[in-house]
Motif scaffolding. Sequence first.
Motif, PDB file in Angstrom:
ATOM      1  N   ARG A  91      41.043  34.196  49.675  1.00 46.39           N
ATOM      2  CA  ARG A  91      42.225  34.987  49.126  1.00 46.39           C
ATOM      3  C   ARG A  91      41.401  36.123  48.030  1.00 46.39           C
ATOM      4  O   ARG A  91      41.676  37.099  48.079  1.00 46.39           O
ATOM      5  N   ALA A  92      40.290  35.699  47.490  1.00 49.18           N
ATOM      6  CA  ALA A  92      39.589  36.666  46.604  1.00 49.18           C
ATOM      7  C   ALA A  92      38.712  37.688  47.416  1.00 49.18           C
ATOM      8  O   ALA A  92      38.744  38.783  47.056  1.00 49.18           O
ATOM      9  N   GLU A  93      38.160  37.197  48.698  1.00 46.84           N
ATOM     10  CA  GLU A  93      37.804  38.150  49.433  1.00 46.84           C
ATOM     11  C   GLU A  93      38.568  39.214  49.867  1.00 46.84           C
ATOM     12  O   GLU A  93      38.381  40.508  50.250  1.00 46.84           O
ATOM     13  N   ARG A 101      40.707  44.768  49.639  1.00 42.14           N
ATOM     14  CA  ARG A 101      42.085  45.542  49.274  1.00 42.14           C
ATOM     15  C   ARG A 101      41.738  46.568  48.239  1.00 42.14           C
ATOM     16  O   ARG A 101      42.066  47.657  48.307  1.00 42.14           O
ATOM     17  N   TRP A 102      41.373  46.021  47.052  1.00 40.34           N
ATOM     18  CA  TRP A 102      41.233  46.717  45.990  1.00 40.34           C
ATOM     19  C   TRP A 102      39.742  47.229  45.330  1.00 40.34           C
ATOM     20  O   TRP A 102      39.498  48.133  44.592  1.00 40.34           O
ATOM     21  N   GLY A 103      38.846  46.719  46.074  1.00 36.64           N
ATOM     22  CA  GLY A 103      37.345  46.990  45.650  1.00 36.64           C
ATOM     23  C   GLY A 103      36.854  46.792  44.520  1.00 36.64           C
ATOM     24  O   GLY A 103      37.253  45.847  44.017  1.00 36.64           O
ATOM     25  N   PRO A 104      36.000  47.342  43.901  1.00 38.18           N
ATOM     26  CA  PRO A 104      35.466  47.342  42.666  1.00 38.18           C
ATOM     27  C   PRO A 104      36.447  47.194  41.392  1.00 38.18           C
ATOM     28  O   PRO A 104      36.169  46.209  40.623  1.00 38.18           O
ATOM     29  N   TRP A 105      37.594  47.645  41.778  1.00 39.40           N
ATOM     30  CA  TRP A 105      38.353  47.785  40.567  1.00 39.40           C
ATOM     31  C   TRP A 105      39.081  46.100  40.570  1.00 39.40           C
ATOM     32  O   TRP A 105      39.399  46.008  39.373  1.00 39.40           O
ATOM     33  N   SER A 106      39.086  45.391  41.408  1.00 40.91           N
ATOM     34  CA  SER A 106      39.409  43.978  41.301  1.00 40.91           C
ATOM     35  C   SER A 106      38.468  43.335  40.388  1.00 40.91           C
ATOM     36  O   SER A 106      39.255  42.388  39.766  1.00 40.91           O
ATOM     37  N   LEU A 107      37.362  43.553  40.276  1.00 41.14           N
ATOM     38  CA  LEU A 107      36.407  43.084  39.399  1.00 41.14           C
ATOM     39  C   LEU A 107      36.738  43.156  37.806  1.00 41.14           C
ATOM     40  O   LEU A 107      36.500  42.492  36.986  1.00 41.14           O
ATOM     41  N   ALA A 124      32.425  38.603  45.569  1.00 43.45           N
ATOM     42  CA  ALA A 124      31.503  39.711  45.335  1.00 43.45           C
ATOM     43  C   ALA A 124      30.000  39.554  45.924  1.00 43.45           C
ATOM     44  O   ALA A 124      29.499  40.500  46.424  1.00 43.45           O
ATOM     45  N   GLY A 125      29.552  38.395  45.556  1.00 47.99           N
ATOM     46  CA  GLY A 125      28.331  38.162  45.852  1.00 47.99           C
ATOM     47  C   GLY A 125      28.489  37.805  47.510  1.00 47.99           C
ATOM     48  O   GLY A 125      27.362  38.216  48.326  1.00 47.99           O
ATOM     49  N   VAL A 126      29.220  37.228  48.052  1.00 45.91           N
ATOM     50  CA  VAL A 126      29.273  36.967  49.447  1.00 45.91           C
ATOM     51  C   VAL A 126      29.421  38.236  50.152  1.00 45.91           C
ATOM     52  O   VAL A 126      28.847  38.040  51.376  1.00 45.91           O
ATOM     53  N   LEU A 127      30.201  39.091  49.922  1.00 45.93           N
ATOM     54  CA  LEU A 127      30.550  40.270  50.403  1.00 45.93           C
ATOM     55  C   LEU A 127      29.505  41.204  50.211  1.00 45.93           C
ATOM     56  O   LEU A 127      29.280  42.352  50.618  1.00 45.93           O
ATOM     57  N   PRO A 149      32.293  46.988  36.474  1.00 49.68           N
ATOM     58  CA  PRO A 149      33.759  46.456  36.280  1.00 49.68           C
ATOM     59  C   PRO A 149      33.895  45.228  35.611  1.00 49.68           C
ATOM     60  O   PRO A 149      34.886  44.772  34.649  1.00 49.68           O
ATOM     61  N   VAL A 150      33.106  44.386  35.853  1.00 49.61           N
ATOM     62  CA  VAL A 150      32.914  42.943  35.168  1.00 49.61           C
ATOM     63  C   VAL A 150      32.800  42.855  33.845  1.00 49.61           C
ATOM     64  O   VAL A 150      33.651  42.199  33.108  1.00 49.61           O
ATOM     65  N   ALA A 151      31.660  43.730  33.325  1.00 53.90           N
ATOM     66  CA  ALA A 151      31.599  43.742  31.975  1.00 53.90           C
ATOM     67  C   ALA A 151      32.499  44.568  31.257  1.00 53.90           C
ATOM     68  O   ALA A 151      32.878  44.139  29.910  1.00 53.90           O
ATOM     69  N   VAL A 152      33.372  45.548  31.604  1.00 54.64           N
ATOM     70  CA  VAL A 152      34.391  46.202  31.064  1.00 54.64           C
ATOM     71  C   VAL A 152      35.490  45.075  31.038  1.00 54.64           C
ATOM     72  O   VAL A 152      36.382  45.078  29.856  1.00 54.64           O
ATOM     73  N   GLY A 153      35.844  44.459  31.860  1.00 58.07           N
ATOM     74  CA  GLY A 153      36.784  43.776  31.940  1.00 58.07           C
ATOM     75  C   GLY A 153      36.770  42.476  30.795  1.00 58.07           C
ATOM     76  O   GLY A 153      37.680  42.394  30.040  1.00 58.07           O
ATOM     77  N   LYS A 154      35.476  42.029  30.775  1.00 59.85           N
ATOM     78  CA  LYS A 154      35.475  40.760  29.897  1.00 59.85           C
ATOM     79  C   LYS A 154      35.230  41.364  28.508  1.00 59.85           C
ATOM     80  O   LYS A 154      35.751  40.830  27.465  1.00 59.85           O
TER      81      LYS A 154
END
Length: 151
Positions: free
Chosen positions: A85-87, A92-98, A114-117, A127-132
Amino acid sequence: MEEILIPYGYPALFLLSFCAATLLPLGSEWLLATLLLQGSDPVLGVAIATAGNTLGALTTYAIGLWGSPLLFGRLLRIDGGARERAEHFYRRWGPWSLLFSWVPVVGDPLCLAAGVLRVGFVPFLLPVAVGKLGRYLVVALLVLQGERLLA
């Protein structure tokens, strides 16, 4: 847990924030809120929580890059369905999903996916840092505003 972590302040906040993004189903917002209510520096508290949680997400990302499916299930307790589901969500949403990597239940599988892909480091990290950062800023603002209203 409060009695153990609160006396250690910022180091405990870093460790709890890190673990909350990797191995354990924990929340770190309560410790940030508690430290802020005790007079800790909000900028430093938000920065430390963001750094710990972002590094925890990087660990999950690294497990996705270099880990095995056994490691996903055993260490992160992410089953195949959650990972798929995460993949799909990431595709679908690309980096924005992060930006949603901070969301409980969803965030860890997103970072793993994200790592697997094989998402690049910078497209992952920003995006991870911005979200957090956004999450911890909202927590800090709500706590400080609530404290003012109640004072």
